[in-house]
Write an enzyme that holds these catalytic residues in place. Structure first.
Site, PDB file in Angstrom:
ATOM      1  CD  GLU A 135      -3.168  -0.476   0.026  1.00  0.00           C
ATOM      2  OE1 GLU A 135      -2.830  -0.243  -1.148  1.00  0.00           O
ATOM      3  OE2 GLU A 135      -4.332  -0.326   0.416  1.00  0.00           O
ATOM      4  CB  THR A 186      -5.232   6.341  -2.089  1.00  0.00           C
ATOM      5  OG1 THR A 186      -6.306   5.497  -2.479  1.00  0.00           O
ATOM      6  CG2 THR A 186      -5.058   6.275  -0.589  1.00  0.00           C
TER       7      THR A 186
END
Ligand SMILES: Nc1ncnc2c1ncn2[C@@H]1O[C@H](COP(=O)(O)OP(=O)(O)O)[C@@H](O)[C@H]1O
Ligand SMILES: N[C@@H](CCOP(=O)(O)O)C(=O)O
Length: 307
Positions: A135, A186
């Site tokens: 991530e 994001t």
């Protein structure tokens, strides 16, 4: 050569006041992640080869150091001194940049696949730790609130990052998810957030987040939805990135216990009052965004499927 295919679910993170803490695994959409052990003709060959098909595959990097799945595989193979080479084949069913943990599904899927393929016997927490490293590539931070439900399933709380601690709460709940055709990364959606907040907003968010946990244990979806909409820090910031969201909040009021931004957006998630309300919400979302809609429910974490 040996290979394994993993069903890796979409996940909806934050759920209002639970920024970087709360996450839900969803029954659909999902990715399929296949990892195959391949012959390597020479030592200089890449340890990890990646191919991607499906939703916006052309946008996903094939360089294993830039692909969230590749980053996780390389780290696990280094730590366990795995000499073989692997081919990771990702079938994207979760649209990248959607707010449904697309980058995360690749991390979770490959962590579970490598663990099984090389019989590492790692527990869920260790798999979440490895998966969260991926991530960092997509979002700039190893947030675990997508990979945690991606691996454990159900509803998860990441209560600590150093050391990593994740709690899992079984949750049987329907949701309606819309995927507006808006680009929100994001990384960018994290940059616009305040680095400091007034104490009053911390008190509010902790109150709403803890109220959500109380509601889950009491299967009180009305209050769960009410508290989910009480975030005063992240959702108000990101609402400005999603045209139509404020309109949706007003129009679903009679049919949903609550509605919020899924992950960093643009996906929107709502908790329907019942099955009929679920289709009403889907209709409203369709009218506003004319986009893919999922009437789905909370699901399991990543698991092996026999192809
Ligand atoms: N295996 C992968 N699957 C999906 N996205 C990936 C992957 N590897 C790298 N990425 C990158 O991550 C970004 C998507 O991640 P993000 O913005 O967090 O949205 P989401 O995870 O909600 O899809 C895209 O820019 C994509 O290029
Ligand atoms: N807590 C993270 C969650 C990102 O979820 P995604 O599905 O958009 O990748 C954040 O809000 O940044």
């Amino acid at each position: 050569m040996k290979e394994i295919t993993i069903y890796s679910p979409a996940t909806s993170a934050n759920l209002g006041p639970g920024y970087d803490i709360f996450g839900l695994a969803l029954k659909e959409p999902y990715d399929l992640v296949t990892v195959e052990i391949i012959e390597s003709s020479c030592k200089c060959c890449e340890k990890v080869k990646i191919s991607v098909s499906g939703e916006k595959a052309e946008e996903i990097p094939l360089d294993p150091t830039q692909n969230t799945a590749g980053v996780v595989a390389l780290k696990m193979m280094e730590d366990f001194n795995i000499q073989e080479c692997i081919h990771i084949k990702i079938q994207k069913g979760i649209k990248p940049g959607s707010g449904l943990g697309s980058s995360s599904a690749s991390c979770s899927g490959v962590a579970v696949a490598v663990n099984k393929l090389f019989e590492l016997n790692l527990d869920d927490l260790k798999l979440i730790k490895y998966a969260s490293l991926g991530e960092a590539v997509a979002a700039g931070a190893p947030h675990a609130d997508n990979v945690a439900p991606g691996i454990m399933g159900n509803f998860t709380l990441t209560t600590s990052y150093e050391p990593l601690e994740v709690l899992n709460i079984p949750l049987d709940m329907d949701v309606v998810v819309a995927l507006p055709n808006i680009q929100v990364s994001t990384k960018e959606a994290r940059k616009i957030l305040p680095q400091e907040i007034p104490l009053s907003k911390m008190v509010n968010n902790v109150g709403k987040a803890t109220g959500m946990i109380h509601s889950i244990y009491n299967k009180d979806f009305e209050n769960l939805g009410k508290y989910m909409m009480g975030d005063q820090v992240v959702e108000p910031c990101r609402a400005t990135l999603i045209q139509g969201y404020d309109e949706a909040k007003v129009k679903v009021k009679d049919f949903a216990h609550g509605i919020t931004i899924s992950g960093s957006g643009p996906a929107i998630i709502a908790i329907p009052k019942n099955k009929e309300c679920s289709s009403e919400i889907a209709k409203i979302f369709k009218e506003i965004w004319d986009c893919p809609i999922y009437e789905t429910s909370v699901g399991k974490g990543a698991y092996e499927i026999k192809k």
